[in-house]
Design a protein around this motif. Structure first.
Motif, PDB file in Angstrom:
ATOM      1  N   ALA A 106       0.837  -1.197   0.000  1.00 12.93           N
ATOM      2  CA  ALA A 106       0.000   0.000   0.000  1.00 12.93           C
ATOM      3  C   ALA A 106       0.874   1.251   0.000  1.00 12.93           C
ATOM      4  CB  ALA A 106      -0.919  -0.005   1.216  1.00 12.93           C
ATOM      5  N   HIS A 107       0.364   2.321  -0.620  1.00 12.49           N
ATOM      6  CA  HIS A 107       1.112   3.568  -0.743  1.00 12.49           C
ATOM      7  C   HIS A 107       0.941   4.456   0.478  1.00 12.49           C
ATOM      8  CE1 HIS A 107       2.123   3.168  -4.996  1.00 12.49           C
ATOM      9  NE2 HIS A 107       0.908   2.744  -5.207  1.00 12.49           N
ATOM     10  N   ASP A 108       1.949   5.305   0.733  1.00 11.94           N
ATOM     11  CA  ASP A 108       1.756   6.460   1.620  1.00 11.94           C
ATOM     12  C   ASP A 108       1.638   7.658   0.687  1.00 11.94           C
ATOM     13  OD1 ASP A 108       1.816   8.578   3.312  1.00 11.94           O
ATOM     14  OD2 ASP A 108       3.688   8.052   4.309  1.00 11.94           O
ATOM     15  N   TYR A 109       0.432   8.157   0.525  1.00 12.51           N
ATOM     16  CA  TYR A 109       0.183   9.169  -0.494  1.00 12.51           C
ATOM     17  C   TYR A 109       0.616  10.578  -0.094  1.00 12.51           C
ATOM     18  CZ  TYR A 109      -2.493   5.696  -3.101  1.00 12.51           C
ATOM     19  OH  TYR A 109      -2.877   4.594  -3.814  1.00 12.51           O
ATOM     20  N   ARG A 110       1.048  10.763   1.144  1.00 12.91           N
ATOM     21  CA  ARG A 110       1.527  12.074   1.611  1.00 12.91           C
ATOM     22  C   ARG A 110       0.588  13.217   1.168  1.00 12.91           C
ATOM     23  NH1 ARG A 110       5.976  12.667  -1.246  1.00 12.91           N
ATOM     24  NH2 ARG A 110       5.742  10.681  -2.315  1.00 12.91           N
ATOM     25  N   TYR A 111      -0.662  13.073   1.510  1.00 13.04           N
ATOM     26  CA  TYR A 111      -1.643  14.118   1.187  1.00 13.04           C
ATOM     27  C   TYR A 111      -1.276  15.428   1.860  1.00 13.04           C
ATOM     28  CZ  TYR A 111      -4.954  10.497  -0.381  1.00 13.04           C
ATOM     29  OH  TYR A 111      -5.590   9.471  -1.040  1.00 13.04           O
ATOM     30  N   PHE A 112      -1.426  16.527   1.155  1.00 16.53           N
ATOM     31  CA  PHE A 112      -1.358  17.847   1.799  1.00 16.53           C
ATOM     32  C   PHE A 112      -2.103  18.847   0.911  1.00 16.53           C
ATOM     33  CE2 PHE A 112       1.938  20.518  -0.384  1.00 16.53           C
ATOM     34  CZ  PHE A 112       2.378  19.606  -1.327  1.00 16.53           C
ATOM     35  N   PRO A 113      -2.542  19.968   1.501  1.00 15.69           N
ATOM     36  CA  PRO A 113      -3.345  20.914   0.715  1.00 15.69           C
ATOM     37  C   PRO A 113      -2.549  21.437  -0.480  1.00 15.69           C
ATOM     38  CG  PRO A 113      -3.397  21.467   3.057  1.00 15.69           C
ATOM     39  CD  PRO A 113      -2.333  20.419   2.884  1.00 15.69           C
ATOM     40  N   ASP A 114      -3.160  21.459  -1.664  1.00 12.77           N
ATOM     41  CA  ASP A 114      -2.441  21.944  -2.843  1.00 12.77           C
ATOM     42  C   ASP A 114      -2.261  23.460  -2.743  1.00 12.77           C
ATOM     43  OD1 ASP A 114      -1.538  22.793  -5.352  1.00 12.77           O
ATOM     44  OD2 ASP A 114      -2.453  21.058  -6.326  1.00 12.77           O
ATOM     45  N   PRO A 115      -0.998  23.912  -2.638  1.00 10.41           N
ATOM     46  CA  PRO A 115      -0.773  25.354  -2.475  1.00 10.41           C
ATOM     47  C   PRO A 115      -1.008  26.154  -3.759  1.00 10.41           C
ATOM     48  CG  PRO A 115       1.331  24.184  -2.544  1.00 10.41           C
ATOM     49  CD  PRO A 115       0.256  23.141  -2.602  1.00 10.41           C
ATOM     50  N   LEU A 163       6.844  30.045 -13.810  1.00  9.77           N
ATOM     51  CA  LEU A 163       7.989  30.031 -12.889  1.00  9.77           C
ATOM     52  C   LEU A 163       8.143  28.595 -12.389  1.00  9.77           C
ATOM     53  CD1 LEU A 163      10.088  31.288 -10.866  1.00  9.77           C
ATOM     54  CD2 LEU A 163       8.167  31.596  -9.293  1.00  9.77           C
ATOM     55  N   ILE A 164       9.300  27.991 -12.613  1.00  5.13           N
ATOM     56  CA  ILE A 164       9.515  26.630 -12.115  1.00  5.13           C
ATOM     57  C   ILE A 164       9.338  26.653 -10.605  1.00  5.13           C
ATOM     58  CG2 ILE A 164      11.265  24.849 -11.733  1.00  5.13           C
ATOM     59  CD1 ILE A 164      12.272  25.262 -14.502  1.00  5.13           C
ATOM     60  N   ALA A 165       8.396  25.837 -10.118  1.00  9.72           N
ATOM     61  CA  ALA A 165       8.033  25.899  -8.706  1.00  9.72           C
ATOM     62  C   ALA A 165       9.107  25.272  -7.827  1.00  9.72           C
ATOM     63  CB  ALA A 165       6.708  25.186  -8.489  1.00  9.72           C
ATOM     64  N   PHE A 166       9.458  25.999  -6.765  1.00 12.30           N
ATOM     65  CA  PHE A 166      10.235  25.409  -5.678  1.00 12.30           C
ATOM     66  C   PHE A 166       9.236  25.159  -4.554  1.00 12.30           C
ATOM     67  CE2 PHE A 166      13.363  27.013  -2.129  1.00 12.30           C
ATOM     68  CZ  PHE A 166      13.167  25.853  -1.410  1.00 12.30           C
ATOM     69  N   ALA A 167       8.769  26.231  -3.905  1.00 10.63           N
ATOM     70  CA  ALA A 167       7.760  26.090  -2.854  1.00 10.63           C
ATOM     71  C   ALA A 167       6.607  27.033  -3.199  1.00 10.63           C
ATOM     72  CB  ALA A 167       8.345  26.429  -1.501  1.00 10.63           C
ATOM     73  N   SER A 168       5.518  26.425  -3.656  1.00  9.46           N
ATOM     74  CA  SER A 168       4.427  27.189  -4.276  1.00  9.46           C
ATOM     75  C   SER A 168       3.847  28.288  -3.394  1.00  9.46           C
ATOM     76  CB  SER A 168       3.303  26.230  -4.675  1.00  9.46           C
ATOM     77  OG  SER A 168       3.824  25.143  -5.388  1.00  9.46           O
ATOM     78  N   THR A 183      10.310  22.531   2.048  1.00 12.30           N
ATOM     79  CA  THR A 183      10.747  21.201   1.584  1.00 12.30           C
ATOM     80  C   THR A 183       9.553  20.312   1.285  1.00 12.30           C
ATOM     81  OG1 THR A 183      10.982  20.393   3.856  1.00 12.30           O
ATOM     82  CG2 THR A 183      12.970  21.293   2.809  1.00 12.30           C
ATOM     83  N   ALA A 184       8.495  20.428   2.104  1.00 10.73           N
ATOM     84  CA  ALA A 184       7.291  19.622   1.841  1.00 10.73           C
ATOM     85  C   ALA A 184       6.764  19.939   0.441  1.00 10.73           C
ATOM     86  CB  ALA A 184       6.220  19.915   2.885  1.00 10.73           C
ATOM     87  N   GLU A 185       6.622  21.215   0.162  1.00  9.20           N
ATOM     88  CA  GLU A 185       6.079  21.600  -1.147  1.00  9.20           C
ATOM     89  C   GLU A 185       7.021  21.204  -2.276  1.00  9.20           C
ATOM     90  OE1 GLU A 185       4.856  25.729  -0.964  1.00  9.20           O
ATOM     91  OE2 GLU A 185       3.429  25.329   0.646  1.00  9.20           O
ATOM     92  N   CYS A 186       8.318  21.365  -2.061  1.00  7.24           N
ATOM     93  CA  CYS A 186       9.257  21.036  -3.148  1.00  7.24           C
ATOM     94  C   CYS A 186       9.291  19.538  -3.407  1.00  7.24           C
ATOM     95  CB  CYS A 186      10.644  21.614  -2.893  1.00  7.24           C
ATOM     96  SG  CYS A 186      11.820  20.498  -2.116  1.00  7.24           S
ATOM     97  N   SER A 187       9.107  18.728  -2.364  1.00 10.68           N
ATOM     98  CA  SER A 187       9.161  17.268  -2.578  1.00 10.68           C
ATOM     99  C   SER A 187       8.058  16.848  -3.547  1.00 10.68           C
ATOM    100  CB  SER A 187       9.018  16.517  -1.257  1.00 10.68           C
ATOM    101  OG  SER A 187       7.689  16.583  -0.763  1.00 10.68           O
TER     102      SER A 187
END
Lengths: 485, 500
Positions: free
Chosen positions: A271-280, B218-223, B329-333
């Protein structure tokens, strides 16, 4: 031991929008590979998603039709996983807060016979959320090729509570859901084109046990019949495993509808860990009451509501309504024809639509919209029959003719000379008098009280008229003459 | 170094070579017909050919294309169809901003051969303003770093001392401008990537309010932190260049619909005096005394012009770096997942299957710092850690923004050093943590989404530029620029040039 099944369905439905979920390029099916793409679909460096509001409208409408609670704010999350059909290697979806919560789908279980209405029940929904579809991988001999035409197509995922009890219930659920969605203009739900897809989570438990059994996910159920067959097969498989002393393992299985077999795809450890987070990249969108009210006003009548209405307003029998309401274009055709022919002729119109029209469409492999027969044709045909101008056999011939030519029934009747003998003509009376004179015995019998003796005169009259006489008029005329003399 | 000379620019303008003139001066000269865009572009090209071997600011440039654009600008001008004050001005572009038909590399091996088939929205706007799009400027790979040493191609040098770094990540944008290889440049700022190199190279660098400038292309680093902004010779030029790149963009849903003022006019209209805040947390341990002294002198300038100077507190400052390295880092990953070798970019020749292709392409294509941040970001988003790291960091981020908003109840702007020290030697900060601390004064602005500008305010005893940072209120760039311009137009620090 007796077992019961517990089934939950996950249904994916592509929303019919002109453009994709997060960019303006066209959405569609059957185009040359990778032509429905742009920098956003291909996830080129630097691109950003912008929400397609028409897709949000469509899912909210679906939610309203199914009685869901609509979230006050539409939010987006990223679901991260690597696969070549996913250009960004994350999917934009609604994990934390689906736009639609709760709600239910009304279903009708199979009745004791086709002519008798079955039991109705409701299947509770957990949620419906909006997301984007992925591309398609095509595996060749030495290469895998990817086509991103489908990638980014608006997709809604509808999840039921685990309350479905049988393969038949699942079948009824999907039939009803599909009709509602098609009615709402949300999707065409063509499973062969992948516009509607279904996965089933199935477990069994001994009757009376409260705890749920280990669930198995069944995938690739690409027709409603395969869903029914796949579930039935899986329930049997699980019971057999348990009866033979085995244990059900949590896994995903692939059902082969043609072979009627299934095989394991992957188990829980993978099973995957999808690492959900709000799309910025996407701002939350507020869904206010006015917005919902506007969409609610656009929601059409639901299939079961229509069925009840057809039964009460037009006095249609159950069999006819169940043949009409699942296809909203057919139901609309019927109602339009009834409008033109008059409500008193609804059953006659219904019979022509359900039997003859469907038969002609099937024979010509035509969609209703492409048929030359329009509601006006059927209405005129029914009126001609009612007026006595057209007899049953001749009407059938007219129907077949107009399916091919698109001519109006009256024109065909005139062209082919199919009109029944006109009312009260001297000719009819002459034929009748001749028939009475020819059979004094039958006259005596009739006058002696044997009502059926009248039939003896009808054959010669019909023969004399070359079959064009209106039987009702013949009957009336004979009775009048017998009474006179 | 000498002290500030008010209105010194009158004297420097006269004998300044074309390539060191400001946008404002060149717009006048082009209008007066004393020069042409072709002549100016040619001067920039010649200057670049003369110094670029030492500065190494560019990843690529296209002289034929630039001269063609310049000729088109001259033709427009001859026809009386001048598009804006930028018409005919060569502007360098950080190599993370898409320009149709030009390379777009992010200074990464991953995109070494990528050519953009589309324009960023800012590129479109610059083209509509008539600017000559000039050269792709070096950066720390995917804008991750503070020295440009993380570029996969080469390290850019500080024009004031070639042994020193230009700062980063937009080091190429700052160095090219300081070296006279462009009239202005665009950079991007995620944690200080415009302001810090601007300070280290002695030029003006503005990070606009989050949402003022479109990020499309713009190439995204941290949106949630990235923002494009101008590097210019003067604050007035920053106002001119900002004007042409702002505004809501239907391709970027995080770009804001807001009234756009005339920034250049505001420089004259808004005269102060202002209330200026000094956050004590920004003048603490680790601040170079020469930097502190230069910023304090700028504070006294404002005081002398009648501004009210107030001490303010931004109590959550100390959490800034920690919060930043979780969110960014979360966003860039996630943002960098698309570089997988499938559709474009580096694809390993060694791969056996699709998973192997991902592993090898990314292992070969990304540099050490990018990998470090992807790993950090993947970790903080992992199941079971999300609440403790990402969610917590977002909460602290809100507190940091609230700190600033509270301060703005009392002051119009906040003044701080831009960077703790002047430019440092190449290779001096091998420890990633030491490098991360270069952004200690700039990170808060990104976390809070505020506008910040770095303005040259002096030189160190070793001749390296020092910058001060002015932090404004959301979408009040007009006020921020006016405050900065009051200082900049009264000093010549930003018009000094290095000996190259």
């Amino acid at each position: 031991m007796k077992y019961e099944a517990v089934i939950g369905l996950e249904v994916h439905v592509q929303i019919k929008t002109r453009s994709k979920m997060f960019t303006r390029v066209a959405a569609g099916y059957g185009q040359p590979p990778n032509t429905l793409t742009d920098p956003v679909v291909l996830a080129l460096p630097g691109v950003l998603p912008v929400m397609n509001k028409a897709a949000l409208d469509a899912i909210i409408k679906t939610g309203l039709m199914l009685g869901c609670d609509i979230a006050p704010i539409c939010k987006w999350d990223r679901k991260n996983y690597f696969y070549p059909d996913s250009p960004k290697n994350y999917q934009i979806t609604q994990a934390a807060q689906p736009i639609c919560l709760n709600g239910a789908v009304e279903i009708e279980l199979p009745g004791p016979s086709r002519n008798i209405q079955g039991e109705h029940k409701t299947i509770a929904l957990t949620r419906i959320h909006l997301e984007e579809d992925v591309g398609k991988l095509n595996h060749e001999a030495f290469d895998s090729l990817v086509d991103y035409n489908r990638a980014g197509t608006p997709l809604m995922e509808l999840v039921t509570e685990p309350v479905i009890k049988s393969a038949d219930e699942a079948y009824a659920f999907l039939t009803s859901l599909r009709a509602t969605i098609v009615y709402g203009g949300i999707s065409d739900c063509d499973m062969e084109k992948g516009q509607m897809r279904c996965d089933a989570n199935i477990s069994i438990r001994p009757v009376g046990q409260k705890e749920l059994g280990t669930k198995v996910e069944l995938k690739n159920l690409n027709s409603i019949s395969y869903v029914r067959d796949g579930i039935a097969h899986e329930i049997k498989r699980q019971i057999a495993v348990v009866e033979n002393g085995g244990v059900i393992v949590q896994e995903t299985r692939d059902f082969d509808g043609q072979a009627g077999t299934s095989k394991s795809l992957r188990n829980k450890e993978n099973a995957h860990d999808y690492r959900y987070f709000p799309d910025p990249d996407l701002m939350p969108v507020k869904v206010d009451e006015a917005w919902k009210a506007r969409l609610l006003a656009e929601c059409p009548e639901q299939p079961f509501t229509k069925q009840t209405r057809f039964q009460t307003v037009y006095q249609l029998p159950y069999t006819l309504t169940s043949a009409l309401v699942w296809d909203h274009t057919l139901a609309a055709f019927f109602e339009e024809a009834v409008q033109l022919a008059g409500a008193s002729k609804a059953q006659s119109v219904g019979n022509w639509v359900v039997n003859d029209l469907q038969r002609e469409l099937g024979a010509a492999k035509l969609e209703l919209a492409d048929s030359k027969i329009r509601p006006g044709h059927v209405a005129e045909l029914v009126k001609l029959i009612d007026a006595g101008t057209l007899l049953a056999n001749a009407a059938k011939e007219v129907f077949i003719d107009m399916a091919g030519t698109g001519e109006m029934p009256a024109a065909i009747v005139a062209r082919k000379g199919l009109a029944a003998v006109p009312t009260d003509t001297a000719e009819l009376e002459t034929w009748c008098r001749a028939a009475l004179l020819a059979d004094a015995k039958a006259v005596a019998e009739f006058k002696g009280g044997k009502d059926t003796a009248i039939n003896a005169f009808k054959g010669p009259v019909m023969k004399a008229s070359k079959g064009k006489a209106n039987p009702k008029l013949v009957d009336e005329t004979l009775r009048r003459l017998l009474a006179e003399g | 170094m000498s002290a500030s000379k008010p209105f010194a620019s009158f004297f420097t303008v006269i004998d300044t070579p074309l390539f060191y003139k400001s946008i404002a001066e060149l717009a006048d000269a082009l209008a007066a017909g004393t020069t042409t865009s072709v002549a100016l572009t040619q001067a920039i090209i010649e200057r670049t050919l003369a110094v670029e071997e030492r500065v190494k600011a560019f990843n690529s440039y296209d002289t034929t294309d630039a001269l063609a654009q310049a000729a088109a600008s001259d033709a427009r001008r001859a026809a009386g169809q001048v598009l804006s004050p930028l018409d005919g001005i060569p502007i360098g572009i950080k190599d993370v901003i898409a320009v149709t038909g030009q390379p777009l590399t992010a200074s990464s091996k991953m995109l070494a051969n990528f050519v953009s088939p589309y324009d960023a929205s800012v590129t479109q706007k610059l083209k509509k303003a008539g600017a000559v799009i000039w050269g792709r400027l070096n950066l720390d790979e995917f804008a991750m770093g503070s020295s440009t040493e993380n570029s996969a191609f080469h390290t850019t040098r500080n024009p004031y001392n070639l042994d020193c770094v230009p700062g980063g990540s937009s080091g190429g944008s700052a160095a090219a401008l300081a070296a006279g290889e462009a009239i202005a440049t665009l950079g991007s700022d995620t944690g200080g990537s415009i302001r810090q190199p601007a300070a280290l190279c002695g030029v003006v660098g503005l990070k606009p309010t989050y949402g003022l400038v479109s990020r499309f292309g713009l190439i995204a680093f941290a949106s949630s932190l990235d923002q494009i902004g101008p590097f210019t010779r003067t604050v007035e030029d920053a106002a001119i260049l900002l004007q042409s790149i702002v505004g809501h963009d239907e391709h970027d849903s995080t770009s804001v619909k807001t009234e756009i003022p005339d920034y250049r006019a505001a420089l004259k209209e808004k005269k102060g005096p202002w209330r200026i805040g000094i956050p004590k947390e920004y003048f603490a341990e680790g601040l170079d005394p020469e930097v502190a002294a230069a910023v304090e002198k700028a504070v006294s300038f404002y005081e002398k012009m009648g501004c009210e100077i107030k001490n303010v507190s931004l109590p959550h400052t100390e959490y800034g770096v920690g919060v930043y390295y979780i969110i960014a880092t979360a966003e860039c990953s996630s943002n960098l997942s698309r570089y997988d070798g499938i559709r474009y970019g580096h694809r390993s020749a060694e791969a056996n299957d699709v998973v192997d292709l991902y592993f090898k392409s990314r292992a070969e294509g990304f540099g050490a710092e990018v990998k470090r941040r992807i790993i950090l970001g993947t970790y903080v988003l992992s199941s079971g850690y999300y609440d403790a790291y990402y969610l917590r960091a977002q909460k602290v981020r809100t507190l940091i923004r609230q700190d600033f908003l509270n301060a703005y109840n009392e002051v119009d702007a906040i003044i701080t050093p831009t960077a703790p020290t002047p430019a440092f030697k190449r290779g001096a900060k091998a420890d990633p943590l030491a490098m991360y601390l270069c952004d200690v004064y700039t990170i808060g602005v990104n976390l809070a989404g505020l506008p910040g500008i770095s303005v040259p305010c002096g030189f160190s005893s070793s001749g390296l530029p020092i910058g001060m940072q002015l932090i404004g209120q959301p979408f009040k760039e007009a006020d921020l620029l006016a405050i900065a311009n009051a200082y900049d137009s009264a000093h010549d620090w930003s018009r000094r040039t290095p000996k190259l």
